[in-house]
Enzyme design. Structure first.
Site, PDB file in Angstrom:
ATOM      1  N   ASP A   1       4.115  -8.095  -8.024  1.00  0.00           N
ATOM      2  CA  ASP A   1       2.897  -8.895  -8.052  1.00  0.00           C
ATOM      3  C   ASP A   1       3.140 -10.097  -8.960  1.00  0.00           C
ATOM      4  O   ASP A   1       3.211  -9.952 -10.182  1.00  0.00           O
ATOM      5  CB  ASP A   1       1.749  -8.011  -8.573  1.00  0.00           C
TER       6      ASP A   1
ATOM      7  N   ASP B   1       1.977 -13.316  -2.698  1.00  0.00           N
ATOM      8  CA  ASP B   1       2.380 -12.967  -4.073  1.00  0.00           C
ATOM      9  C   ASP B   1       2.553 -11.468  -4.311  1.00  0.00           C
ATOM     10  O   ASP B   1       2.692 -11.058  -5.452  1.00  0.00           O
ATOM     11  CB  ASP B   1       1.361 -13.525  -5.070  1.00  0.00           C
ATOM     12  N   GLU B   2       2.539 -10.657  -3.259  1.00  0.00           N
ATOM     13  CA  GLU B   2       2.615  -9.213  -3.432  1.00  0.00           C
ATOM     14  C   GLU B   2       3.456  -8.566  -2.363  1.00  0.00           C
ATOM     15  O   GLU B   2       3.412  -8.985  -1.211  1.00  0.00           O
ATOM     16  CB  GLU B   2       1.213  -8.600  -3.308  1.00  0.00           C
TER      17      GLU B   2
END
Length: 486
Positions: A20, A114-115
């Site tokens: 993350d 973003d993950e």
DNA sequence: TCTGGGGTCCTAGGACCC
DNA sequence: TCTGGGGTCCTAGGACCC
């Protein structure tokens, strides 16, 4: 190489990693804009109806957070930098990070820009918790070295644990949960940490006196099914007990493609709305084409002045990817909706997707020549609020056009990259009343100076994102040591 | 200055079919 | 001719995620 087959994680091994990126959009802005480092930065819709997508940690100290109306954020911290977002830049960094993740294991499941989840155990036979710690450390080092960003990482025996772990000590944290420690870790945490417990579920649980995951684990599954239905109830019972068999799936197929816009002012005029429908149908069709898809169900979404939202859909006998055909059905669906009191948001989507069929090419040509009007005039009316997409697994949007634009259609968005033949590379700080303010700096310069131009200055041009050059970590290969002469 | 944009999954009711 | 039951498809709405 075909993607690895998904498999249920081994519950005895901490083999799932969740990554993350910390305050991702804001962090990329601070990396590329030296004058913003250490300052509050807010990325999101900058217009009247915008919301915050990401706030830097400096901005969070003022109480600003994701999904907050930008107006409220401005009141909390008027001096923050408010930027509209540069999704081309974020996509580039995201792809770099996902590539680093694939160096650990081929089983990487991106959840957004973003993950992602990574199945470490798949690529490392006999993986131990100690191995997982070393792999995660190396991953974090590589991300920082190659992108200049920090990433929080959680490792556990399931997606559930890995995800909760990565969130536990953000930012820039590594948390590894050994299977034998998991129960003690989960028990005292608030139920809202569990995936699937949002506002509504959290509130219902709270009213029943259930606050922690331990409280939830003490409730019978039957009771939860009565409260929340079959799927949600059994899911909650399983998660509360630390049971999560979901595999890491490297490649998932899209189920729908849609485009929507919130207008700066509510619209009531039918022709106006029809024109918006046409443009959104074109965006959807373009993305379907790019990904080689077409679909059978056309959906419109209408949010009214009072925020009440309705969907209307129609399933066709055949699959389509044609802008003209999508627009036609969407317009007909919209015709049956009362818009007299004002429409705040309009969306067009296609679902029931299949691989693109050749016959659609013909349909597209016919529909386009029949119904399309390709002139792009008359677009000076109310424009949508600067939109910001916080995620999306499929980065299908076409890249922004760079270079000088025709003077009439120039509008500068805060944060946008620009170049000037004399002053070099920079970014838009602000614009208005025919002026645009630019700060000339880049990821590897000191904070730069600010200059103001006329908004239609022909020397000022939109530019692609600046290139981040990772610092050279290894010293250059040393000259071979001189042979000791005998 | 009150609420973005892109998605996923689930539920429930009705039509329709055998 | 008092009326089951299961399956599938479609539509609409809603919770949730980033």
């Amino acid at each position: 190489m075909p993607p690895p087959l998904p498999r249920r994680p081994d519950p005895r091994v901490a083999g799932v990693l969740h990554l993350d990126l910390d305050a991702f959009f804001a962090a990329v802005e601070q990396r590329d804009k030296p004058s913003l480092r250490g300052r509050p930065v807010v990325v999101g819709g900058t217009g009247l109806r915008g919301v915050v997508a990401t706030a830097s940690y400096e901005a969070r100290r003022f109480g600003i957070g994701s999904a907050m109306p930008t107006g409220q954020a401005r009141r909390l911290c008027p001096n923050a930098a408010y930027l509209a977002g540069r999704f081309g830049a974020y996509r580039i960094v995201s792809e770099q990070v996902m590539a680093i993740a694939r160096e650990l294991s081929p089983a990487v499941e991106p959840m957004s820009l973003d993950e992602a989840y990574v199945d470490l155990a798949l690529a490392h036979e006999g993986l131990t918790t100690e191995d997982a710690v070393e792999i995660a450390k190396e991953f974090r080092t590589r991300v920082r070295a190659r992108t200049g960003l920090t990433v929080s990482v959680g490792v556990g025996r399931s997606k559930l644990t890995a995800k909760i772990a990565s969130d536990l000590r953000k930012p820039d944290a590594l948390v590894v949960v050994a299977p034998e420690d998991e129960a003690d870790l989960l028990r005292p945490l608030e139920v809202s940490r569990l995936p699937g417990v949002g506002h509504v579920t959290g509130e219902r649980l709270r009213r029943s006196g259930i606050r922690t995951i331990g409280d939830l684990a003490a409730v019978e599954e039957d009771e939860l099914v009565r409260m929340f239905g079959k799927a949600h109830g059994t899911g909650l019972a399983a998660f509360a007990r630390g049971f999560d068999p979901r595999p890491v799936v490297a490649e998932r197929e899209a189920k729908s493609v849609s485009a929507e816009e919130t207008f700066a002012v509510d619209l009531t005029d039918r022709r106006d709305l029809d024109e918006r429908v046409r443009r959104m149908a074109e965006r959807v069709a373009a993305r379907l084409t790019t990904s080689g898809l077409s679909g059978r169900t056309v959906t419109i979404k209408v949010r009214r002045y009072d925020f009440s939202t309705l969907n209307r859909s129609r399933t066709l006998a055949h699959s389509t990817g044609s802008a003209g055909e999508i627009a036609e059905h969407a317009r007909e669906l919209l015709a049956a909706v009362d818009v007299a009191d004002g429409v705040r948001l309009l969306g067009v989507g296609v679902s029931g997707l299949t691989e693109f069929a050749q016959i659609d090419l013909l349909a597209d040509l016919l529909a386009d020549s029949d119904t399309e009007d390709h002139t792009e005039g008359g677009e000076a009316g109310a424009d949508p609020v600067d939109g910001v997409a916080a995620g999306g697994i499929h980065p299908l949007t076409s890249p922004a056009p760079y270079g000088p634009a025709a003077p009439a259609e120039r509008d500068w968005s805060p944060g946008q990259d620009v170049t000037h033949p004399e002053h070099g590379s920079g970014w838009v700080q602000g614009s208005g009343v025919g002026r645009v303010t630019v700060r000339f700096e880049g990821p590897h310069t000191p904070p730069g100076r600010i200059l103001t131009f006329r908004a239609d200055d022909p020397d000022l041009a939109a530019a692609p994102p600046p290139v981040f050059e990772p610092p050279v970590l290894e010293p250059a290969v040393p000259d071979p040591a001189p042979e000791p002469s005998a």
